[in-house]
Write a protein that holds these residues in place. Structure first.
Motif, PDB file in Angstrom:
ATOM      1  N   MET A  88      36.465 -45.862   4.168  1.00  0.00           N
ATOM      2  CA  MET A  88      35.520 -46.812   3.562  1.00  0.00           C
ATOM      3  C   MET A  88      36.242 -48.153   3.488  1.00  0.00           C
ATOM      4  O   MET A  88      37.305 -48.249   2.878  1.00  0.00           O
ATOM      5  N   ASP A  89      35.695 -49.172   4.161  1.00  0.00           N
ATOM      6  CA  ASP A  89      36.407 -50.455   4.137  1.00  0.00           C
ATOM      7  C   ASP A  89      36.178 -51.195   2.824  1.00  0.00           C
ATOM      8  O   ASP A  89      35.398 -50.769   1.969  1.00  0.00           O
ATOM      9  N   GLY A  90      36.871 -52.326   2.684  1.00  0.00           N
ATOM     10  CA  GLY A  90      36.814 -53.077   1.430  1.00  0.00           C
ATOM     11  C   GLY A  90      35.440 -53.626   1.111  1.00  0.00           C
ATOM     12  O   GLY A  90      35.020 -53.675  -0.054  1.00  0.00           O
ATOM     13  N   MET A  91      34.699 -54.053   2.146  1.00  0.00           N
ATOM     14  CA  MET A  91      33.366 -54.602   1.897  1.00  0.00           C
ATOM     15  C   MET A  91      32.433 -53.530   1.350  1.00  0.00           C
ATOM     16  O   MET A  91      31.676 -53.769   0.403  1.00  0.00           O
ATOM     17  N   GLU A  92      32.492 -52.323   1.925  1.00  0.00           N
ATOM     18  CA  GLU A  92      31.641 -51.233   1.437  1.00  0.00           C
ATOM     19  C   GLU A  92      32.051 -50.832   0.019  1.00  0.00           C
ATOM     20  O   GLU A  92      31.193 -50.553  -0.832  1.00  0.00           O
ATOM     21  N   LEU A  93      33.351 -50.820  -0.236  1.00  0.00           N
ATOM     22  CA  LEU A  93      33.838 -50.501  -1.587  1.00  0.00           C
ATOM     23  C   LEU A  93      33.284 -51.501  -2.595  1.00  0.00           C
ATOM     24  O   LEU A  93      32.805 -51.124  -3.675  1.00  0.00           O
ATOM     25  N   MET A  94      33.309 -52.779  -2.239  1.00  0.00           N
ATOM     26  CA  MET A  94      32.837 -53.814  -3.163  1.00  0.00           C
ATOM     27  C   MET A  94      31.325 -53.721  -3.384  1.00  0.00           C
ATOM     28  O   MET A  94      30.825 -54.041  -4.459  1.00  0.00           O
ATOM     29  N   ARG A  95      30.590 -53.280  -2.350  1.00  0.00           N
ATOM     30  CA  ARG A  95      29.143 -53.095  -2.533  1.00  0.00           C
ATOM     31  C   ARG A  95      28.877 -51.978  -3.540  1.00  0.00           C
ATOM     32  O   ARG A  95      27.969 -52.083  -4.374  1.00  0.00           O
ATOM     33  N   HIS A  96      29.668 -50.904  -3.461  1.00  0.00           N
ATOM     34  CA  HIS A  96      29.547 -49.822  -4.443  1.00  0.00           C
ATOM     35  C   HIS A  96      29.859 -50.334  -5.846  1.00  0.00           C
ATOM     36  O   HIS A  96      29.138 -50.056  -6.806  1.00  0.00           O
ATOM     37  N   VAL A  97      30.938 -51.102  -5.956  1.00  0.00           N
ATOM     38  CA  VAL A  97      31.372 -51.615  -7.266  1.00  0.00           C
ATOM     39  C   VAL A  97      30.331 -52.568  -7.842  1.00  0.00           C
ATOM     40  O   VAL A  97      30.027 -52.539  -9.039  1.00  0.00           O
ATOM     41  N   ALA A  98      29.755 -53.412  -6.992  1.00  0.00           N
ATOM     42  CA  ALA A  98      28.793 -54.411  -7.465  1.00  0.00           C
ATOM     43  C   ALA A  98      27.571 -53.776  -8.103  1.00  0.00           C
ATOM     44  O   ALA A  98      26.907 -54.394  -8.950  1.00  0.00           O
ATOM     45  N   ALA A  99      27.265 -52.525  -7.729  1.00  0.00           N
ATOM     46  CA  ALA A  99      26.091 -51.840  -8.283  1.00  0.00           C
ATOM     47  C   ALA A  99      26.362 -51.209  -9.644  1.00  0.00           C
ATOM     48  O   ALA A  99      25.437 -50.758 -10.326  1.00  0.00           O
ATOM     49  N   LEU A 100      27.629 -51.188 -10.063  1.00  0.00           N
ATOM     50  CA  LEU A 100      27.977 -50.570 -11.351  1.00  0.00           C
ATOM     51  C   LEU A 100      27.571 -51.464 -12.515  1.00  0.00           C
ATOM     52  O   LEU A 100      27.617 -52.698 -12.422  1.00  0.00           O
TER      53      LEU A 100
ATOM     54  N   LEU B 158      29.184 -60.573  -3.723  1.00  0.00           N
ATOM     55  CA  LEU B 158      29.370 -59.292  -4.416  1.00  0.00           C
ATOM     56  C   LEU B 158      30.110 -59.436  -5.740  1.00  0.00           C
ATOM     57  O   LEU B 158      30.353 -58.444  -6.417  1.00  0.00           O
ATOM     58  N   GLY B 159      30.485 -60.652  -6.106  1.00  0.00           N
ATOM     59  CA  GLY B 159      31.096 -60.874  -7.413  1.00  0.00           C
ATOM     60  C   GLY B 159      32.607 -60.942  -7.415  1.00  0.00           C
ATOM     61  O   GLY B 159      33.232 -60.850  -8.475  1.00  0.00           O
ATOM     62  N   VAL B 160      33.228 -61.116  -6.250  1.00  0.00           N
ATOM     63  CA  VAL B 160      34.688 -61.232  -6.183  1.00  0.00           C
ATOM     64  C   VAL B 160      35.125 -62.536  -6.846  1.00  0.00           C
ATOM     65  O   VAL B 160      34.522 -63.591  -6.619  1.00  0.00           O
TER      66      VAL B 160
END
Length: 473
Positions: free
Chosen positions: A60-72, A96-98
Motif C-alpha cells: 500500500m503506497d503512501g498516497m493510499e495510506l493517507m486516503r485511508h487516514v483522511a477518512a478517520l 488529504l490534510g498533510v
C-alpha cells in the motif's frame, strides 16, 4: 505521544529513529512500519498522534495510506517524507490534510521545527480536551470516569477559586504549572491545580488575585463537585478577613456539629408583598449577622445564603423578567464572585426585596390571596398540585381565583406552574445524573411524554439536546 514512521527503506527508518530519540528523549514513543499496509494496521490498533510516511512503498503506497487516514474521525497529523517533488504528489497530499511535505535527504532542523510545532499543537489540544471534560463534569454532565480517574491517578489535584483577577495575562503561568482552567468569569477564575505544583503556582498567583480559596485534595472523580464547593466556601473568607489571601479548606474546616446555624431566605420571601418594610429589614439584619469567632461558621452561613439566591429569584421570576431594574439586580446577584464585602451583597438583596415588596403590594393590595397562592406554589410545584388545591388552600372560589390570578400575575395558573417546573427540569438536566423520566418526576411533570412535549415547545430542544448543548458551551 506516539509517532509512526512508514518507509520501506530500513536505513531511513533507523536514521529517523536515532535522531528523533536523541532530540525528543522521553517524549516520543516511536513505531515503525515497512509498508503502507503495516502502517495502517498500526494506526488502527495503536492510534499514533503523528504519522511520517514515504510515498512509494510496497503493498500500500503512501498516497493510499493517507486516503485511508483522511477518512478517520480521529486521525494523526501527517508529514510526508519523500524523494519525489512532483507537484501532483504535493497537491494530493495537501488535499488529504498533510501538514508538511519534506524532501529527502532530510534536513534535521527542518524536521525538528515541524515536529516541535506539531507536538505543541497536539499537547494543547489534549489539554483543552481535558479542560473541557473537567468543566463539563462540574456543570453536572455525566462524568467520563476513566479519563478523570487517569488524570487524578497521575497526581493529586485541588480546586482553587481565585477572586477578582488582575488584568495581567496568566494563561502561560497556568500552563507552565500544569494547571487547568475549568471556569473563567469576569470576577473569578476556577483552576484545577496539581498538588505538586501548588506552592510554586500560588506564590505567583497571589499577587494577581484578591483571594484564593483552595479545596482539599481530590481523591476520585466523585469528589470533583464537592471540592469545587469547598473552594468556593473558603473563598468567602474575603468577607471576614483582610489579611488572608490564600486559604486551604483543611485549615478552616470544623466538624459538622459546629457548623453555622440555618439561614433561610424562604422566610424572607414570605414577607415580600406584605408591606412590612420593618420586618423585611429586621429579617435581613438577622440573616447577615455574622458574630461567630469561627471563620468556618461564618463562611458556611454566608454560603447557605448564596446558595439560596437562585431559589429566591425563581420565586419571583415572572416579575424579574419583565422589570429592567429587577433584571439588573438579579444579574448582579447571580455572580457571588463580584462581591468582596457583606454590606454590598446585603444591599443588593435588600434593594431587590424591598422593590419587589412595593411592586407586589400594589398588585396584591386588592387580592391578598394571590401572594398566599404564589408562596404555596413555590413550595409545592414539584408535587401534583392543581388550581383547585391552591384555591381551596386560599379559601377562594375556583373561578374567581382563576380570573384574578391571571389578572395580577400576568399568566394563567397552569402556565405559571409549568414555567416553574420547566426551570427546575433545566436545573436537574444540567446536573447530568438523572434520566429523562426521573427529571420529569422530580420537577413535577410526572408524565414523561407530556414533559418532553412541553420542554420541546418551550426551548425548541428535547431534554437530551438541551443537556448536551449546555454542557458543551
Amino acid at each position: 505521544m506516539k509517532l509512526l514512521i512508514a518507509d520501506d527503506e530500513k536505513t531511513i527508518r533507523a536514521g529517523l529513529i536515532k535522531i528523533l530519540t536523541e532530540h525528543y528523549p522521553g517524549t516520543l514513543e516511536i513505531i515503525e512500519a515497512k509498508n503502507g499496509e503495516e502502517a495502517w494496521t498500526h494506526i488502527c490498533e495503536q492510534k499514533p498522534e503523528i504519522l511520517i510516511t514515504d510515498i512509494r512503498m510496497p503493498k500500500m503506497d503512501g498516497m493510499e495510506l493517507m486516503r485511508h487516514v483522511a477518512a478517520l474521525e480521529e486521525k494523526p497529523a501527517m508529514v510526508v517524507l519523500s524523494g519525489y517533488e512532483e507537484f501532483s504528489y504535493a497537491r494530493e497530499s495537501i488535499r488529504l490534510g498533510v501538514v508538511n511535505y519534506i524532501l529527502k535527504p532530510v534536513d534535521k532542523q527542518e524536521l525538528f521545527q515541524i515536529l516541535d510545532s506539531l507536538i505543541a499543537d497536539i499537547q494543547e489540544k489534549e489539554r483543552t480536551n481535558k479542560q473541557n471534560l473537567i468543566a463539563s463534569a462540574l456543570k453536572g454532565s455525566m462524568l467520563q470516569k476513566d479519563t478523570l480517574q487517569e488524570l487524578i491517578r497521575n497526581g493529586a489535584y485541588r480546586i482553587a477559586q481565585c477572586i477578582k483577577p488582575s488584568d495581567k495575562q496568566i494563561a502561560n503561568l497556568i500552563t507552565k504549572n500544569h494547571a487547568f482552567i475549568i471556569e473563567e468569569k469576569t470576577n473569578s477564575l476556577s483552576l484545577l491545580v496539581p498538588e505538586a505544583e501548588r506552592t510554586a503556582l500560588f506564590s505567583e498567583l497571589q499577587a494577581q488575585f484578591h483571594i484564593i480559596g483552595v479545596s482539599d485534595i481530590i481523591r476520585n472523580p466523585a469528589d470533583l463537585q464537592s471540592c469545587r464547593t469547598h473552594a468556593e466556601i473558603v473563598s468567602f473568607v474575603r468577607f471576614f478577613s483582610a489579611e488572608k489571601r490564600l486559604v486551604l479548606y483543611e485549615d478552616l474546616f470544623e466538624p459538622q456539629d459546629q457548623a453555622a446555624e440555618n439561614r433561610s431566605l424562604e422566610s424572607l420571601a414570605v414577607l415580600v408583598g406584605t408591606g412590612d418594610k420593618t420586618g423585611i429589614q429586621r429579617m435581613l439584619s438577622s440573616l447577615f449577622s455574622f458574630e461567630s469567632e469561627s471563620f468556618y461558621q461564618n463562611m458556611m452561613g454566608l454560603y447557605q445564603i448564596s446558595s439560596q439566591i437562585p431559589s429566591l429569584l425563581m420565586t419571583f421570576h415572572q416579575y424579574i423578567e419583565t422589570d429592567p431594574y429587577l433584571s439588573m439586580k438579579s444579574f448582579l446577584l447571580r455572580d457571588m464572585d463580584r462581591y468582596t464585602a457583606i454590606a454590598e451583597l446585603q444591599k443588593d438583596i435588600s434593594d431587590l426585596v424591598l422593590y419587589l415588596d412595593i411592586l407586589l403590594q400594589q398588585r396584591y393590595s386588592e387580592y391578598p390571596f394571590i401572594e398566599q397562592a404564589l408562596v404555596f406554589v413555590a413550595k409545592h410545584f414539584t408535587e401534583p398540585i392543581s388550581m383547585a388545591t391552591v384555591a381551596n388552600h386560599c379559601s377562594v372560589n375556583y373561578t374567581y381565583f382563576s380570573e384574578k390570578f391571571k389578572q395580577v400575575v400576568g399568566v394563567n395558573f397552569n402556565d405559571h406552574v409549568k414555567q416553574l417546573r420547566l426551570e427546575e427540569a433545566k436545573r436537574l438536566l444540567l446536573q447530568g445524573c438523572y434520566k429523562v423520566y426521573e427529571v420529569a418526576s422530580r420537577s413535577g411533570f410526572g408524565d414523561v411524554k407530556y414533559f418532553m412535549k412541553a420542554f420541546k415547545e418551550a426551548t425548541g430542544l428535547s431534554p437530551g439536546e438541551y443537556q448536551k448543548r449546555c454542557n458543551t458551551q
